[in-house]
Design a protein around this motif. Structure first.
Motif, PDB file in Angstrom:
ATOM      1  N   THR A  59       0.746  -1.190   0.076  1.00  0.00           N
ATOM      2  CA  THR A  59       0.039  -0.004   0.171  1.00  0.00           C
ATOM      3  C   THR A  59       0.985   1.270  -0.026  1.00  0.00           C
ATOM      4  OG1 THR A  59      -1.717  -1.398   1.111  1.00  0.00           O
ATOM      5  CG2 THR A  59      -1.753   1.409   1.264  1.00  0.00           C
ATOM      6  N   ASP A  61      -5.567  -1.432  -5.330  1.00  0.00           N
ATOM      7  CA  ASP A  61      -5.153  -1.995  -4.060  1.00  0.00           C
ATOM      8  C   ASP A  61      -6.182  -3.016  -3.423  1.00  0.00           C
ATOM      9  OD1 ASP A  61      -3.361  -2.443  -1.824  1.00  0.00           O
ATOM     10  OD2 ASP A  61      -3.243  -0.765  -1.283  1.00  0.00           O
ATOM     11  N   GLU A  62      -6.015  -4.165  -3.589  1.00  0.00           N
ATOM     12  CA  GLU A  62      -7.091  -5.115  -3.105  1.00  0.00           C
ATOM     13  C   GLU A  62      -8.434  -4.753  -3.573  1.00  0.00           C
ATOM     14  OE1 GLU A  62      -6.318  -6.518   0.812  1.00  0.00           O
ATOM     15  OE2 GLU A  62      -4.396  -5.883   0.844  1.00  0.00           O
ATOM     16  N   GLU A  75      -6.862   1.144  -0.568  1.00  0.00           N
ATOM     17  CA  GLU A  75      -7.102  -0.188   0.486  1.00  0.00           C
ATOM     18  C   GLU A  75      -7.514   0.753   1.511  1.00  0.00           C
ATOM     19  OE1 GLU A  75      -3.948  -1.309   2.529  1.00  0.00           O
ATOM     20  OE2 GLU A  75      -4.779  -3.306   3.073  1.00  0.00           O
TER      21      GLU A  75
HETATM   22 MG   LIG Z   1      -2.062  -2.970   2.015  1.00  0.00          MG
END
Ligand SMILES: [Mg+2]
Ligand SMILES: Nc1ncnc2c1ncn2[C@@H]1O[C@H](COP(=O)(O)OP(=O)(O)OP(=O)(O)O)[C@@H](O)[C@H]1O
Lengths: 316, 256
Positions: free
Chosen positions: A55, A165-166, A88
């Motif tokens: 991140t 991010d995810e 995220e």
């Molecule tokens: Mg992360």
């Protein structure tokens, strides 16, 4: 790094990024010289355990966090709007506005006219399968539906670079499948995509390139196909005609070479070891000898294990 | 730029149409507070307490509610966006975070301008004060708004770093009320000059003269009001930028 097969111009390059955060009396080194490149029409997957610095890397690339050292070069115009991001751990959206209203709002702030933003917004909501929910307040959508709306919002102004991010956190299998197919289409349309995920199957299906981060350092990087195939210490699987008995002395000799024995199957890492193992096994009948095609998951675990061995007990 | 104003206005109306009671509540709240304040004070002390200063007091209170609403709206909006986890997405836009904040401040100004009308009416009705409104008053009102914008940006910068500023706003509310009640224009020269270094004071003094007494203030006071407002605006912008830089270094723009 081997520059031979890479397309010449990355859209975005990060050079030796370093970032540390104050932690107690000392410092926590979140990134220790991370370099990355994003190419148009490719998906780069950033893998790593919790706290590896994924991140942090994404936010530095997006300009949301300032690195202590290193720099980011972007070859695209549009201050603030060359990228779209699903970040995220933040909502990414106004909960009080409907899904479509969010897309209109962010689309306009990123340079579209409100009309264009509305048109793009409706299209994108259709693409993520949320056309029925377009007029429902985002706060009342399910977690996965919110995540899909966030993905649509990141794309509303059609940016050349995407940071995800995810993005599939909390998304059900069917929608994951839809997102996977959609990301592939976006890639084919020429977008440069940076994806972080803990879902290795998703990474495996999408990654043109992979970078594995461990404790703020790049532990492995390259084209997925190459790192999987050409990894110098490939795994070989030897299938014997007869099982090796428990008390067999060859078994202990093989184990000394760190060879895994399981009934009729013998797993060997590296070519030299393979020859040695074969010499030990010499008169036994062989069914087949093959190089195991390594999955991204397998590779990830191996990198993790190799790194953990010398400095054992490091917890995250 | 116009597009951004347009879309922000649209977003405001959308949110309003879903939650109309919030706005209504805040207007009614302010109206009731002022009405009670004046009728209560009049009942307790009789008109003698205010005397000829009544108009000055009314102008002080109106300017205070204008200025304070603007700066607290800027700061609390940033706090809210931090809580909602949207600061990062707002930073990733064409106008950037500062641009979005400035456009929203502009709209706040409009909104406060409209809201203040019922409040002023309530005050006038309950206090019995009479106010003039010469066109020249627009000038110090403008400088009042600019100066408040600057202060709002400073508080907004604090909100970026510390996320919660509610308590600070509560305290500042009274500090400001005190500041706005002091009639620096009635002081002798060196003291009034020093007083005018404080934020917004020359604008408030000019408004007291214009609205309360129907007197035209000297040009020096109006110029001073302009300079004061611009200086605080510049300080506000500088402070906000520094705060933004700081949270980017700390990596805490998106955290709450
Ligand atoms: Mg992360
Ligand atoms: N703003 C911050 N202040 C202090 N420490 C931070 C900050 N942001 C991140 N860190 C620390 O930096 C390290 C890297 O964090 P980062 O969020 O980049 O990890 P990650 O790879 O994204 O992990 P995850 O898989 O859990 O999302 C962590 O140890 C984290 O605690």
């Amino acid at each position: 790094m081997n520059p031979s097969t890479q397309p010449p111009n990355p859209l975005l390059q990060a050079h030796r990024l370093r970032k540390r955060y104050p932690k107690g009396k000392g410092w926590l080194e979140a990134l220790k010289g991370v370099s990355l490149a994003l190419y148009p029409g490719e998906i780069l997957t950033l893998l790593g355990p919790n706290g590896a610095g994924k991140t942090t890397s994404v936010k530095i690339l997006a300009g949301l966090v300032e690195p202590d050292e290193g720099r980011v070069e972007v070859q695209v115009d549009g201050p603030g709007t060359w990228l779209g991001a699903v970040l995220e751990g933040s909502r990414n959206l106004y909960w009080r506005l409907s899904a479509l209203e969010n897309l209109i709002y962010f689309g306009t702030l990123r340079g579209l006219s409100p009309k264009e933003a509305r048109r793009r917004g409706s299209e994108l909501l259709q693409a993520v399968g949320l056309q029925d929910k377009a007029h429902q307040a985002v706060g009342s959508l399910s977690r996965g539906q919110q995540q899909r709306t966030a993905l649509a919002a990141a794309l509303v102004h059609d940016p050349p670079v995407l940071f995800l991010d995810e993005p599939t956190l909390g998304v059900d299998l069917e929608a994951q499948e839809a997102i996977r197919a959609w990301l592939l289409r976006l890639k084919e349309a020429g977008k440069a995509i940076l994806l972080t995920t803990h879902q290795l199957e998703l990474a495996e299906a999408l990654a043109d390139r992979v970078t594995i981060l461990l404790e703020g350092e790049v532990a492995l990087e390259g084209r997925t196909r190459e790192v999987l195939a050409g990894s110098p210490r490939a795994v070989y699987r030897v299938e014997l005609g007869l099982p090796l008995e428990e008390g067999d002395s060859r078994r202990t000799r093989l184990q000394a070479l760190e060879v895994e024995v399981e009934g009729k199957v013998v797993r060997v890492v590296g070519e030299e070891t393979l020859w040695e193992a074969l010499r030990i096994l010499d008169p036994l009948p062989l069914e087949r000898v093959e190089r195991e095609s390594l999955s991204l998951a397998g590779l990830f675990w191996r990198v993790l294990r190799e790194r953990r061995k010398p400095c054992s007990g490091s917890s995250t | 730029m116009l597009r951004v104003v347009h879309i922000e206005f649209w977003r405001f109306l959308r949110a309003l149409s879903r939650y109309p009671l919030e706005l209504l509540g805040s207007v009614l709240g302010a109206v009731v507070v002022f009405a009670l304040f004046f009728s209560g004070a009049r009942y307790l002390a009789g008109p003698a307490l205010f005397g000829e200063r009544l108009e000055a007091l009314v102008v002080s209170l109106i300017t205070w509610s204008l200025a304070f609403s603007l700066l607290s709206q800027i700061a609390s909006n940033i706090s809210e966006e931090a809580l909602a986890g949207l600061l990062e997405q707002l930073a990733l836009t064409r106008p950037g975070l500062l641009g979005v904040v400035l456009v929203r401040a502009l709209l706040s100004l409009l909104q406060i301008g409209l809201l203040v009308i019922p409040i002023v009416l309530a005050i006038l009705l309950t206090s019995g004060a009479r106010l003039d409104f010469p066109p020249l008053a627009l000038l110090p009102l403008g400088t009042l708004a600019l100066g408040s914008l600057g202060l709002g940006l400073m508080l907004g910068g604090l909100a970026l770093v510390y996320k919660r500023v509610g308590q600070l706003l509560g305290l500042l509310q009274f500090a400001f009320l005190g500041l706005f009640l002091v009639r620096f224009e009635a002081f002798a020269w060196p003291w009034s000059g020093l007083g005018y270094l404080l934020p917004l004071t020359p604008s408030v003094a000019a408004l007291r003269l214009l609205l309360g007494r129907g007197e035209t203030p000297g040009w020096d006071l109006l110029v001073l009001a302009g300079i004061n407002a611009l200086v605080y605006l510049a300080l506000g912008v500088g402070f906000f930028r520094r705060a933004l830089r700081r949270v980017r270094r700390q990596g805490t723009l998106g955290t709450y």
